[in-house]
Motif scaffolding. Sequence first.
Motif, PDB file in Angstrom:
ATOM      1  N   HIS A  21       0.832  -1.209   0.000  1.00 39.63           N
ATOM      2  CA  HIS A  21       0.000   0.000   0.000  1.00 39.63           C
ATOM      3  C   HIS A  21       0.865   1.257   0.000  1.00 39.63           C
ATOM      4  O   HIS A  21       0.604   2.197  -0.770  1.00 39.63           O
ATOM      5  CB  HIS A  21      -0.914  -0.012   1.217  1.00 39.63           C
ATOM      6  N   LYS A  25       1.650   4.271  -2.848  1.00 37.26           N
ATOM      7  CA  LYS A  25       1.469   5.685  -2.503  1.00 37.26           C
ATOM      8  C   LYS A  25       2.719   6.498  -2.847  1.00 37.26           C
ATOM      9  O   LYS A  25       2.775   7.699  -2.588  1.00 37.26           O
ATOM     10  CB  LYS A  25       1.181   5.821  -1.008  1.00 37.26           C
ATOM     11  N   ALA A  68     -10.405  -6.035   3.688  1.00 37.05           N
ATOM     12  CA  ALA A  68     -10.444  -4.708   3.070  1.00 37.05           C
ATOM     13  C   ALA A  68      -9.304  -4.553   2.074  1.00 37.05           C
ATOM     14  O   ALA A  68      -9.468  -3.894   1.027  1.00 37.05           O
ATOM     15  CB  ALA A  68     -10.366  -3.633   4.148  1.00 37.05           C
ATOM     16  N   PHE A  69      -8.154  -5.141   2.372  1.00 35.34           N
ATOM     17  CA  PHE A  69      -7.024  -5.052   1.453  1.00 35.34           C
ATOM     18  C   PHE A  69      -7.362  -5.718   0.126  1.00 35.34           C
ATOM     19  O   PHE A  69      -7.099  -5.173  -0.948  1.00 35.34           O
ATOM     20  CB  PHE A  69      -5.779  -5.697   2.066  1.00 35.34           C
ATOM     21  N   HIS A  70      -7.959  -6.909   0.177  1.00 29.09           N
ATOM     22  CA  HIS A  70      -8.306  -7.614  -1.053  1.00 29.09           C
ATOM     23  C   HIS A  70      -9.384  -6.869  -1.829  1.00 29.09           C
ATOM     24  O   HIS A  70      -9.329  -6.819  -3.072  1.00 29.09           O
ATOM     25  CB  HIS A  70      -8.749  -9.041  -0.745  1.00 29.09           C
ATOM     26  N   ARG A  71     -10.344  -6.301  -1.122  1.00 27.62           N
ATOM     27  CA  ARG A  71     -11.383  -5.533  -1.825  1.00 27.62           C
ATOM     28  C   ARG A  71     -10.757  -4.375  -2.603  1.00 27.62           C
ATOM     29  O   ARG A  71     -11.188  -4.058  -3.709  1.00 27.62           O
ATOM     30  CB  ARG A  71     -12.415  -5.001  -0.837  1.00 27.62           C
ATOM     31  N   LYS A  72      -9.764  -3.726  -2.025  1.00 20.82           N
ATOM     32  CA  LYS A  72      -9.151  -2.576  -2.682  1.00 20.82           C
ATOM     33  C   LYS A  72      -8.212  -2.984  -3.818  1.00 20.82           C
ATOM     34  O   LYS A  72      -8.156  -2.322  -4.868  1.00 20.82           O
ATOM     35  CB  LYS A  72      -8.363  -1.742  -1.656  1.00 20.82           C
ATOM     36  N   TYR A  73      -7.498  -4.077  -3.635  1.00 22.67           N
ATOM     37  CA  TYR A  73      -6.435  -4.427  -4.566  1.00 22.67           C
ATOM     38  C   TYR A  73      -6.660  -5.765  -5.275  1.00 22.67           C
ATOM     39  O   TYR A  73      -5.691  -6.397  -5.725  1.00 22.67           O
ATOM     40  CB  TYR A  73      -5.098  -4.463  -3.828  1.00 22.67           C
ATOM     41  N   GLU A  76      -5.016  -5.949  -8.774  1.00 26.10           N
ATOM     42  CA  GLU A  76      -3.550  -5.987  -8.713  1.00 26.10           C
ATOM     43  C   GLU A  76      -3.059  -7.350  -8.233  1.00 26.10           C
ATOM     44  O   GLU A  76      -2.094  -7.903  -8.785  1.00 26.10           O
ATOM     45  CB  GLU A  76      -3.034  -4.883  -7.798  1.00 26.10           C
ATOM     46  N   PHE A 515      -2.597  -3.461   6.823  1.00 25.11           N
ATOM     47  CA  PHE A 515      -3.317  -2.518   5.968  1.00 25.11           C
ATOM     48  C   PHE A 515      -3.787  -1.295   6.748  1.00 25.11           C
ATOM     49  O   PHE A 515      -3.669  -0.165   6.271  1.00 25.11           O
ATOM     50  CB  PHE A 515      -4.497  -3.216   5.305  1.00 25.11           C
ATOM     51  N   GLN A 519      -2.667   2.567   6.041  1.00 26.72           N
ATOM     52  CA  GLN A 519      -3.609   3.668   5.829  1.00 26.72           C
ATOM     53  C   GLN A 519      -3.334   4.804   6.798  1.00 26.72           C
ATOM     54  O   GLN A 519      -3.431   5.980   6.444  1.00 26.72           O
ATOM     55  CB  GLN A 519      -5.038   3.156   5.984  1.00 26.72           C
ATOM     56  N   ARG A 524      -4.541   7.230   4.414  1.00 26.93           N
ATOM     57  CA  ARG A 524      -5.532   6.376   3.773  1.00 26.93           C
ATOM     58  C   ARG A 524      -5.079   5.884   2.431  1.00 26.93           C
ATOM     59  O   ARG A 524      -3.962   5.657   2.126  1.00 26.93           O
ATOM     60  CB  ARG A 524      -6.896   7.049   3.615  1.00 26.93           C
TER      61      ARG A 524
END
Length: 524
Positions: A21, A25, A68-73, A76, A515, A519, A524
Amino acid sequence: MSEFDAIFVGAGHNSLACAAHLALKGWKIAIFERAQTIGGAVRTAEYTLPGFRHDFGAMNLSLFAGSAFHRKYANELKSHGLEFAPVADCFASAFPDGKWFGVSNDLERTASRLAAFSTADAATWRRLVGAFPGEAEHLFRLLGSPMSARALAGTAWNLWRKKGIAGALDTGRLLLSSPRAWLEENFETPHVRTTLAAWGMHLDFAPDIAGGAVFPYLESLANQSFGMVLGKGGADTIIRALAGMVKTAGGKITTGAEVSEIMVAGGRATGVRLASGETHVASKAVIAGVAPKALPDKLLPDGSGDAGFDAAMKKFRHAPGTMMIHLALDDLPDWSAGADLRRFAYVHLAPSLDAMSRTYQQAIAGLLPDQPVLVVGQPTAVDPSRAPEGKHVLWVQVRMLPAEIVGDAAGKIAPGPWDAIKDAYAERVLDIIESHAPGLRSKILGRAIFSPIDLERENPNLVGGDQICGSHHLAQNFLFRPARSFARWNTPVSNLYLTGAATWPGAGTGAGSGFMLAQQLGGR
């Protein structure tokens, strides 16, 4: 000497998720791992014979899949090879009387099995499954939020708004209850209670320990509602995908590089010194994915500057140990309770709540349990790619065990170091499995046994073979994980942070610790 924005000590999945993450960034990242293989306790290797891939520790990746990490990425991760193997028949227990009970993701199949024991229990199960989405919203929100006043207030407000005072108190009571209390209030069949209670033993919760009910509740009903997932080809699919994300974003991962010291100047972490003597500078953060006692015992030779914190890290309580037995098999076990058990990802062997409680107390007292709780994983029933065609692997987790042995509850094995007695104890384990699946030994092509001490040698975070890196009892969870005032991955040293299972939200493959810290650090 190299300069980075953030340096990570250790390459467990939480560290990798945090690093990925931050790298995306724009942070310049370096990860140093003492072992030759990254992943911590989430590793897969051919421990027995060529072509047989065994998960070293974690096998179930459902928490990562729902994170939440998997939902976002997700995209990828998939581009870097992440692949899941869905499980329909999730977990079961086999009993000495020849009966069994199991939870599948088909409600009618599970309810039918329950009705064979008790129509009342089948009705209760349907009621709990129906209410689960509403209840899970609040529990997952709690487990997926940092331990900050703002986050806790938001969770409490949402809970009160949707459930009212009485409903909020019911949720609070669930969080405080022991597995036995919750199970006896809801189910009348001992077999059903025992099957669900086995999940508490995965996380250091014997049936009578307060705060343990939520784990059998969440795992059982989540498996019913969503199923389970394993990693296609092995649990290390998530490690390879995370590493790919880090490297693609410009991050550096170095294995065989042990960090001997975290450098501190003026109360601020400034970098790390490797055992080789190399030093590397971090301008924004040093993030240690280590067991708490490693800070005052090794990585901070002059201490953190806070005597209370250092004492808390040294006194951090670890759960009882685990033995892992990996078997290469000619075929899956022939379960005497029924051939249907060959389809399940997990088969628990623990005869009763009382037996689980006794096993836990024996381990705490330093005794080799006469009847350890066995978690028998059958990953090739779900994912045949882990073994040569027609062959199988068996993943046996032996819980609970003492790190230091003072005696044998069965009076058959003389006390001694684990290196001297692990083979004899493994035979006890195989005897138990044989009693439920006659002929197992004749199917064994190869075996690898890891005692609690072997596990710690492989990964120093598994102190005494504690695979969850710290007890989750109430006094060491939530606002107290790993210690009061330090539940937000912070330490008394500016720019130095802890991540991993010893920190909130604890053990599991969900990468929540890494994660949420990422953030927090990256805005975030």
